[in-house]
Structure formats: C-alpha cells, structure tokens
Design a protein around this motif. Sequence first.
Motif, PDB file in Angstrom:
ATOM      1  N   GLN A 132       0.664  -1.185   0.340  1.00 12.69           N
ATOM      2  CA  GLN A 132      -0.300  -0.054   0.003  1.00 12.69           C
ATOM      3  C   GLN A 132       0.722   0.930  -0.233  1.00 12.69           C
ATOM      4  O   GLN A 132       0.470   2.413  -0.466  1.00 12.69           O
ATOM      5  CB  GLN A 132      -0.875   0.438   1.196  1.00 12.69           C
ATOM      6  CG  GLN A 132      -2.007  -0.543   1.235  1.00 12.69           C
ATOM      7  CD  GLN A 132      -2.710  -1.098   2.215  1.00 12.69           C
ATOM      8  OE1 GLN A 132      -2.508  -0.555   3.401  1.00 12.69           O
ATOM      9  NE2 GLN A 132      -3.998  -1.327   2.383  1.00 12.69           N
ATOM     10  N   ARG A 187       2.324   1.673  -3.430  1.00 13.42           N
ATOM     11  CA  ARG A 187       1.401   2.812  -4.310  1.00 13.42           C
ATOM     12  C   ARG A 187       1.175   4.303  -4.233  1.00 13.42           C
ATOM     13  O   ARG A 187       0.722   4.874  -4.829  1.00 13.42           O
ATOM     14  CB  ARG A 187       0.013   1.796  -4.195  1.00 13.42           C
ATOM     15  CG  ARG A 187       0.134   0.176  -5.164  1.00 13.42           C
ATOM     16  CD  ARG A 187      -1.484  -0.213  -4.978  1.00 13.42           C
ATOM     17  NE  ARG A 187      -1.880  -0.637  -3.588  1.00 13.42           N
ATOM     18  CZ  ARG A 187      -1.940  -1.308  -3.083  1.00 13.42           C
ATOM     19  NH1 ARG A 187      -1.358  -2.545  -3.578  1.00 13.42           N
ATOM     20  NH2 ARG A 187      -2.830  -1.742  -1.496  1.00 13.42           N
ATOM     21  N   ALA A 188       0.975   4.538  -2.959  1.00 14.84           N
ATOM     22  CA  ALA A 188       0.972   5.791  -2.397  1.00 14.84           C
ATOM     23  C   ALA A 188       2.073   6.579  -3.015  1.00 14.84           C
ATOM     24  O   ALA A 188       1.959   7.559  -3.331  1.00 14.84           O
ATOM     25  CB  ALA A 188       0.635   5.845  -0.937  1.00 14.84           C
ATOM     26  N   ARG A 222       3.812   5.669  -5.401  1.00 14.19           N
ATOM     27  CA  ARG A 222       3.696   6.148  -7.915  1.00 14.19           C
ATOM     28  C   ARG A 222       2.581   6.667  -7.254  1.00 14.19           C
ATOM     29  O   ARG A 222       3.313   7.435  -8.663  1.00 14.19           O
ATOM     30  CB  ARG A 222       3.347   4.328  -7.308  1.00 14.19           C
ATOM     31  CG  ARG A 222       4.619   3.710  -7.928  1.00 14.19           C
ATOM     32  CD  ARG A 222       3.991   2.186  -8.006  1.00 14.19           C
ATOM     33  NE  ARG A 222       5.728   1.204  -8.519  1.00 14.19           N
ATOM     34  CZ  ARG A 222       5.151   0.192  -7.686  1.00 14.19           C
ATOM     35  NH1 ARG A 222       4.558  -1.288  -7.907  1.00 14.19           N
ATOM     36  NH2 ARG A 222       6.375  -0.844  -7.976  1.00 14.19           N
ATOM     37  N   ARG A 223       1.922   7.182  -6.898  1.00 12.29           N
ATOM     38  CA  ARG A 223       0.650   7.648  -6.882  1.00 12.29           C
ATOM     39  C   ARG A 223       0.810   9.002  -6.345  1.00 12.29           C
ATOM     40  O   ARG A 223       0.829   9.934  -7.568  1.00 12.29           O
ATOM     41  CB  ARG A 223      -0.643   7.679  -5.765  1.00 12.29           C
ATOM     42  CG  ARG A 223      -1.111   6.680  -6.700  1.00 12.29           C
ATOM     43  CD  ARG A 223      -2.698   6.430  -5.972  1.00 12.29           C
ATOM     44  NE  ARG A 223      -2.680   6.543  -4.516  1.00 12.29           N
ATOM     45  CZ  ARG A 223      -3.003   6.114  -3.924  1.00 12.29           C
ATOM     46  NH1 ARG A 223      -2.693   3.842  -4.551  1.00 12.29           N
ATOM     47  NH2 ARG A 223      -3.013   5.089  -2.166  1.00 12.29           N
ATOM     48  N   TYR A 228       4.670  10.221  -6.509  1.00  8.65           N
ATOM     49  CA  TYR A 228       5.238  10.488  -8.048  1.00  8.65           C
ATOM     50  C   TYR A 228       4.460  10.854  -9.142  1.00  8.65           C
ATOM     51  O   TYR A 228       4.487  11.704  -9.831  1.00  8.65           O
ATOM     52  CB  TYR A 228       5.831   8.753  -8.554  1.00  8.65           C
ATOM     53  CG  TYR A 228       6.404   8.942  -9.986  1.00  8.65           C
ATOM     54  CD1 TYR A 228       7.644  10.193  -9.982  1.00  8.65           C
ATOM     55  CD2 TYR A 228       5.453   8.632 -10.425  1.00  8.65           C
ATOM     56  CE1 TYR A 228       8.265  10.301 -11.253  1.00  8.65           C
ATOM     57  CE2 TYR A 228       6.780   8.413 -12.030  1.00  8.65           C
ATOM     58  CZ  TYR A 228       7.695   9.003 -12.185  1.00  8.65           C
ATOM     59  OH  TYR A 228       8.160   9.298 -13.229  1.00  8.65           O
ATOM     60  N   ARG A 229       3.506  10.162  -9.599  1.00  8.90           N
ATOM     61  CA  ARG A 229       2.428  10.596 -10.582  1.00  8.90           C
ATOM     62  C   ARG A 229       1.869  12.174 -11.027  1.00  8.90           C
ATOM     63  O   ARG A 229       2.715  13.113 -11.397  1.00  8.90           O
ATOM     64  CB  ARG A 229       1.542   9.372 -10.798  1.00  8.90           C
ATOM     65  CG  ARG A 229       2.106   8.509 -11.790  1.00  8.90           C
ATOM     66  CD  ARG A 229       0.826   7.518 -12.099  1.00  8.90           C
ATOM     67  NE  ARG A 229       0.066   6.879 -11.445  1.00  8.90           N
ATOM     68  CZ  ARG A 229       0.460   5.867 -10.797  1.00  8.90           C
ATOM     69  NH1 ARG A 229       0.860   5.627 -10.858  1.00  8.90           N
ATOM     70  NH2 ARG A 229      -0.739   5.428  -8.994  1.00  8.90           N
ATOM     71  N   LEU A 230       1.698  12.314  -9.460  1.00 13.61           N
ATOM     72  CA  LEU A 230       1.071  14.066  -8.750  1.00 13.61           C
ATOM     73  C   LEU A 230       2.382  14.812  -9.301  1.00 13.61           C
ATOM     74  O   LEU A 230       2.564  15.742 -10.038  1.00 13.61           O
ATOM     75  CB  LEU A 230       0.044  14.207  -7.573  1.00 13.61           C
ATOM     76  CG  LEU A 230      -0.406  12.931  -7.706  1.00 13.61           C
ATOM     77  CD1 LEU A 230      -0.941  13.293  -6.325  1.00 13.61           C
ATOM     78  CD2 LEU A 230      -2.056  13.522  -8.480  1.00 13.61           C
ATOM     79  N   SER A 277      10.221  10.434  -4.520  1.00 12.13           N
ATOM     80  CA  SER A 277       9.170   8.877  -4.258  1.00 12.13           C
ATOM     81  C   SER A 277       9.660   7.912  -4.307  1.00 12.13           C
ATOM     82  O   SER A 277       9.612   6.821  -3.906  1.00 12.13           O
ATOM     83  CB  SER A 277       8.213   9.733  -5.109  1.00 12.13           C
ATOM     84  OG  SER A 277       7.227  10.569  -4.727  1.00 12.13           O
TER      85      SER A 277
END
Length: 99
Positions: free
Chosen positions: A10, A13-14, A16-17, A19-21, A34
């Motif tokens: 988890q 995954r957070a 990675r989110r 990072y994308r943001l 990140s």
Amino acid sequence: MCRGNQKCSQYIRALRRMYRLFRMGGNAVLAAGSLQRILAIAPESETDGRELIELHLEAGNCNEALRVYWQLEQFIRDELGVAMEEEAVRLYQQMRHQG
C-alpha cells in the motif's frame, strides 16, 4: 525491504501515486524523492528505477542517472541472479552516448 507485506504494498502504491502527481505538477525533485523511497524498499523495481533514471536525464544529471542504473543493475544481478530488462539496457546505452 518489505516483500509480501500488505502495508508495504500500500505504501509503495501511495508513493507511485505521489510520484505521478509530482511529475504532472512539474516538481521533479519531489517526484524523484518518491521514486527513491520506493527503490529503498523495493530495490528490484526496474520500472521505478527507469523512471528515476529518466527524471535525472531530463534534469541533465547524467552522473546521478548512471548511479541509479548501476545500483539497480547490481541488485538485479547479485540478488536476483538475472539480467536487466532490455528496456533498461537501452536506456543505459542512451546515457553512454549522451555522456
């Protein structure tokens, strides 16, 4: 490293989110941070390693990009006993031609 741990998954995954943001928002420093955290707990993640290498290359930090590649390559070879994915090798060759 925290393999097989649900909380760890988890957390990754957070990250990675995040990072994308950060990447979409143009904040390469936080995006790289990140990815560095992900690689600290999942050093075998070639996908995240390649993303970090690309961030460093975009910022003109070829030496840092090479450092990330070598660390990733060493872990993959020494700990997993396999070769790097073709995409990562191509990225390395690209770095060598730029440098």
